[in-house]
Write a protein that holds these residues in place. Structure first.
Motif, PDB file in Angstrom:
ATOM      1  N   THR A  35      -3.657  -5.131 -10.328  1.00  0.00           N
ATOM      2  CA  THR A  35      -2.972  -3.903 -10.741  1.00  0.00           C
ATOM      3  C   THR A  35      -3.359  -3.475 -12.149  1.00  0.00           C
ATOM      4  O   THR A  35      -3.473  -2.289 -12.413  1.00  0.00           O
ATOM      5  CB  THR A  35      -1.429  -4.053 -10.680  1.00  0.00           C
ATOM      6  N   ARG A  36      -3.567  -4.407 -13.043  1.00  0.00           N
ATOM      7  CA  ARG A  36      -3.913  -4.079 -14.434  1.00  0.00           C
ATOM      8  C   ARG A  36      -5.404  -4.327 -14.663  1.00  0.00           C
ATOM      9  O   ARG A  36      -5.891  -5.437 -14.487  1.00  0.00           O
ATOM     10  CB  ARG A  36      -3.100  -4.912 -15.407  1.00  0.00           C
ATOM     11  N   LEU A  37      -6.076  -3.251 -15.082  1.00  0.00           N
ATOM     12  CA  LEU A  37      -7.497  -3.337 -15.416  1.00  0.00           C
ATOM     13  C   LEU A  37      -7.648  -3.267 -16.929  1.00  0.00           C
ATOM     14  O   LEU A  37      -7.109  -2.357 -17.566  1.00  0.00           O
ATOM     15  CB  LEU A  37      -8.264  -2.179 -14.769  1.00  0.00           C
ATOM     16  N   CYS A  38      -8.372  -4.230 -17.488  1.00  0.00           N
ATOM     17  CA  CYS A  38      -8.661  -4.256 -18.927  1.00  0.00           C
ATOM     18  C   CYS A  38     -10.166  -4.117 -19.107  1.00  0.00           C
ATOM     19  O   CYS A  38     -10.941  -4.896 -18.538  1.00  0.00           O
ATOM     20  CB  CYS A  38      -8.168  -5.556 -19.556  1.00  0.00           C
ATOM     21  N   VAL A  39     -10.567  -3.126 -19.873  1.00  0.00           N
ATOM     22  CA  VAL A  39     -11.971  -2.825 -20.140  1.00  0.00           C
ATOM     23  C   VAL A  39     -12.198  -2.919 -21.638  1.00  0.00           C
ATOM     24  O   VAL A  39     -11.317  -2.562 -22.428  1.00  0.00           O
ATOM     25  CB  VAL A  39     -12.331  -1.409 -19.616  1.00  0.00           C
ATOM     26  N   ALA A  40     -13.361  -3.393 -22.026  1.00  0.00           N
ATOM     27  CA  ALA A  40     -13.734  -3.473 -23.444  1.00  0.00           C
ATOM     28  C   ALA A  40     -15.079  -2.797 -23.634  1.00  0.00           C
ATOM     29  O   ALA A  40     -15.833  -2.599 -22.684  1.00  0.00           O
ATOM     30  CB  ALA A  40     -13.792  -4.931 -23.895  1.00  0.00           C
ATOM     31  N   ALA A  41     -15.363  -2.445 -24.877  1.00  0.00           N
ATOM     32  CA  ALA A  41     -16.650  -1.849 -25.221  1.00  0.00           C
ATOM     33  C   ALA A  41     -17.042  -2.317 -26.611  1.00  0.00           C
ATOM     34  O   ALA A  41     -16.193  -2.658 -27.435  1.00  0.00           O
ATOM     35  CB  ALA A  41     -16.573  -0.325 -25.167  1.00  0.00           C
ATOM     36  N   ASP A  42     -18.340  -2.310 -26.857  1.00  0.00           N
ATOM     37  CA  ASP A  42     -18.859  -2.738 -28.150  1.00  0.00           C
ATOM     38  C   ASP A  42     -18.481  -1.727 -29.230  1.00  0.00           C
ATOM     39  O   ASP A  42     -18.812  -0.547 -29.121  1.00  0.00           O
ATOM     40  CB  ASP A  42     -20.381  -2.867 -28.104  1.00  0.00           C
ATOM     41  N   PHE A  43     -17.805  -2.189 -30.258  1.00  0.00           N
ATOM     42  CA  PHE A  43     -17.399  -1.305 -31.348  1.00  0.00           C
ATOM     43  C   PHE A  43     -18.616  -0.704 -32.035  1.00  0.00           C
ATOM     44  O   PHE A  43     -18.682   0.501 -32.279  1.00  0.00           O
ATOM     45  CB  PHE A  43     -16.521  -2.059 -32.352  1.00  0.00           C
ATOM     46  N   GLU A  44     -19.587  -1.537 -32.366  1.00  0.00           N
ATOM     47  CA  GLU A  44     -20.772  -1.067 -33.119  1.00  0.00           C
ATOM     48  C   GLU A  44     -21.539   0.016 -32.374  1.00  0.00           C
ATOM     49  O   GLU A  44     -22.130   0.891 -32.995  1.00  0.00           O
ATOM     50  CB  GLU A  44     -21.691  -2.242 -33.453  1.00  0.00           C
ATOM     51  N   ALA A  45     -21.506  -0.001 -31.049  1.00  0.00           N
ATOM     52  CA  ALA A  45     -22.222   1.008 -30.261  1.00  0.00           C
ATOM     53  C   ALA A  45     -21.472   2.336 -30.226  1.00  0.00           C
ATOM     54  O   ALA A  45     -22.027   3.342 -29.783  1.00  0.00           O
ATOM     55  CB  ALA A  45     -22.426   0.497 -28.836  1.00  0.00           C
ATOM     56  N   ASN A  46     -20.231   2.342 -30.703  1.00  0.00           N
ATOM     57  CA  ASN A  46     -19.377   3.532 -30.594  1.00  0.00           C
ATOM     58  C   ASN A  46     -18.794   3.982 -31.925  1.00  0.00           C
ATOM     59  O   ASN A  46     -17.816   4.716 -31.964  1.00  0.00           O
ATOM     60  CB  ASN A  46     -18.247   3.232 -29.598  1.00  0.00           C
ATOM     61  N   ILE A  47     -19.422   3.574 -33.011  1.00  0.00           N
ATOM     62  CA  ILE A  47     -18.908   3.868 -34.348  1.00  0.00           C
ATOM     63  C   ILE A  47     -19.307   5.283 -34.781  1.00  0.00           C
ATOM     64  O   ILE A  47     -20.362   5.788 -34.391  1.00  0.00           O
ATOM     65  CB  ILE A  47     -19.397   2.790 -35.339  1.00  0.00           C
ATOM     66  N   ASN A  48     -18.453   5.907 -35.565  1.00  0.00           N
ATOM     67  CA  ASN A  48     -18.780   7.233 -36.100  1.00  0.00           C
ATOM     68  C   ASN A  48     -19.046   7.137 -37.605  1.00  0.00           C
ATOM     69  O   ASN A  48     -19.037   6.047 -38.183  1.00  0.00           O
ATOM     70  CB  ASN A  48     -17.666   8.248 -35.786  1.00  0.00           C
ATOM     71  N   ASP A  63      -2.958   0.545 -15.981  1.00  0.00           N
ATOM     72  CA  ASP A  63      -2.096  -0.078 -14.980  1.00  0.00           C
ATOM     73  C   ASP A  63      -2.025   0.826 -13.766  1.00  0.00           C
ATOM     74  O   ASP A  63      -1.779   2.029 -13.903  1.00  0.00           O
ATOM     75  CB  ASP A  63      -0.687  -0.290 -15.543  1.00  0.00           C
ATOM     76  N   TRP A  64      -2.225   0.233 -12.593  1.00  0.00           N
ATOM     77  CA  TRP A  64      -2.067   0.986 -11.356  1.00  0.00           C
ATOM     78  C   TRP A  64      -0.601   1.358 -11.273  1.00  0.00           C
ATOM     79  O   TRP A  64       0.267   0.498 -11.245  1.00  0.00           O
ATOM     80  CB  TRP A  64      -2.513   0.144 -10.174  1.00  0.00           C
ATOM     81  N   SER A  65      -0.320   2.642 -11.264  1.00  0.00           N
ATOM     82  CA  SER A  65       1.042   3.126 -11.431  1.00  0.00           C
ATOM     83  C   SER A  65       1.790   3.313 -10.111  1.00  0.00           C
ATOM     84  O   SER A  65       2.678   4.152 -10.023  1.00  0.00           O
ATOM     85  CB  SER A  65       1.025   4.431 -12.225  1.00  0.00           C
ATOM     86  N   GLY A  66       1.424   2.557  -9.124  1.00  0.00           N
ATOM     87  CA  GLY A  66       2.148   2.654  -7.869  1.00  0.00           C
ATOM     88  C   GLY A  66       1.789   3.873  -7.053  1.00  0.00           C
ATOM     89  O   GLY A  66       2.624   4.407  -6.327  1.00  0.00           O
ATOM     90  N   GLU A  67       0.565   4.318  -7.162  1.00  0.00           N
ATOM     91  CA  GLU A  67       0.107   5.484  -6.405  1.00  0.00           C
ATOM     92  C   GLU A  67      -0.148   5.097  -4.947  1.00  0.00           C
ATOM     93  O   GLU A  67      -1.181   5.426  -4.370  1.00  0.00           O
ATOM     94  CB  GLU A  67      -1.168   6.055  -7.038  1.00  0.00           C
ATOM     95  N   THR A  68       0.795   4.393  -4.355  1.00  0.00           N
ATOM     96  CA  THR A  68       0.619   3.904  -2.988  1.00  0.00           C
ATOM     97  C   THR A  68       0.601   5.038  -1.971  1.00  0.00           C
ATOM     98  O   THR A  68      -0.060   4.919  -0.936  1.00  0.00           O
ATOM     99  CB  THR A  68       1.717   2.892  -2.622  1.00  0.00           C
ATOM    100  N   ARG A  69       1.302   6.147  -2.258  1.00  0.00           N
ATOM    101  CA  ARG A  69       1.289   7.282  -1.321  1.00  0.00           C
ATOM    102  C   ARG A  69      -0.130   7.782  -1.094  1.00  0.00           C
ATOM    103  O   ARG A  69      -0.512   8.091   0.035  1.00  0.00           O
ATOM    104  CB  ARG A  69       2.153   8.418  -1.856  1.00  0.00           C
ATOM    105  N   ALA A  70      -0.896   7.893  -2.159  1.00  0.00           N
ATOM    106  CA  ALA A  70      -2.267   8.388  -2.032  1.00  0.00           C
ATOM    107  C   ALA A  70      -3.107   7.440  -1.186  1.00  0.00           C
ATOM    108  O   ALA A  70      -3.845   7.880  -0.297  1.00  0.00           O
ATOM    109  CB  ALA A  70      -2.896   8.569  -3.411  1.00  0.00           C
ATOM    110  N   ILE A  71      -2.983   6.155  -1.441  1.00  0.00           N
ATOM    111  CA  ILE A  71      -3.742   5.164  -0.664  1.00  0.00           C
ATOM    112  C   ILE A  71      -3.309   5.203   0.797  1.00  0.00           C
ATOM    113  O   ILE A  71      -4.151   5.201   1.706  1.00  0.00           O
ATOM    114  CB  ILE A  71      -3.556   3.752  -1.259  1.00  0.00           C
ATOM    115  N   GLU A  72      -2.021   5.250   1.032  1.00  0.00           N
ATOM    116  CA  GLU A  72      -1.504   5.291   2.408  1.00  0.00           C
ATOM    117  C   GLU A  72      -1.948   6.558   3.132  1.00  0.00           C
ATOM    118  O   GLU A  72      -2.268   6.512   4.325  1.00  0.00           O
ATOM    119  CB  GLU A  72       0.012   5.141   2.433  1.00  0.00           C
ATOM    120  N   SER A  73      -1.972   7.688   2.434  1.00  0.00           N
ATOM    121  CA  SER A  73      -2.408   8.924   3.090  1.00  0.00           C
ATOM    122  C   SER A  73      -3.886   8.843   3.472  1.00  0.00           C
ATOM    123  O   SER A  73      -4.277   9.319   4.542  1.00  0.00           O
ATOM    124  CB  SER A  73      -2.132  10.139   2.207  1.00  0.00           C
ATOM    125  N   LEU A  74      -4.695   8.224   2.628  1.00  0.00           N
ATOM    126  CA  LEU A  74      -6.114   8.046   2.965  1.00  0.00           C
ATOM    127  C   LEU A  74      -6.272   7.078   4.136  1.00  0.00           C
ATOM    128  O   LEU A  74      -7.097   7.304   5.027  1.00  0.00           O
ATOM    129  CB  LEU A  74      -6.884   7.545   1.739  1.00  0.00           C
TER     130      LEU A  74
END
Length: 158
Positions: free
Chosen positions: A44-57, A114-125
């Motif tokens: 349900t919870r997805l955690c993504v990271a990215a390189d700080f140095e590649a995204n610095i301003n 966080d997957w916010s309980g969008e079960t209706r959408a999945i069930e409809s598909l």
């Protein structure tokens, strides 16, 4: 859930994440430049990271455009993983996205969706609907607080 069932579930989620990262790098080239990677996914919870140095301003903080792109990717990926878990094939597109920047990001770039309980959408598909809309929020975290909040609406075409 027994320990062996839990282990099997964990292995399946890891395999889904490895496959998703491969899709990123092959089909979404910007993910390479951003240094994006999946840190964890528990179903349900997805955690993504990215390189700080590649995204610095020029201010020594994370570039706002990078944070937007990473947030959109994090939400898109959460939808992708839920479709995979449900055994549904479909195309996912970002239909609408809005981000609010609350604080500068000065070091590690970490996002949570966080997957916010969008079960209706999945069930409809599952029931044969050909399209669904899913609203998700991705947060760019800094020192335990949300430095940016992205609200996205994703369209799924099955």
């Amino acid at each position: 859930m027994s320990p062996s069932q839990s282990h099997v579930k964990h292995q399946r989620l890891q395999a889904l994440c490895a496959s998703l990262e491969q899709t990123w790098y092959e089909k979404i080239p910007i993910t390479n430049a951003l240094g994006a990677r999946i840190e964890s996914f528990d179903g349900t919870r997805l955690c993504v990271a990215a390189d700080f140095e590649a995204n610095i301003n020029l201010h020594g903080t994370a570039f706002a455009g990078s944070l937007y792109a990473l947030s959109a990717l994090c939400g898109w990926s959460a939808v992708h993983l839920q479709l995979e878990i449900a055994g549904i094939k479909g195309s996912i597109v970002l239909a609408e996205g809005n981000i609010r920047y609350a604080a500068p990001v000065r070091d590690a770039i970490n996002l949570v969706c966080d997957w916010s309980g969008e079960t209706r959408a999945i069930e409809s598909l599952r029931a044969g609907e050909k399209k669904a809309r899913i609203a998700l929020t991705a947060r760019v975290m800094q020192n335990g607080e949300a430095a940016a909040v992205f609200e996205g609406r994703y369209a799924v075409l099955a």
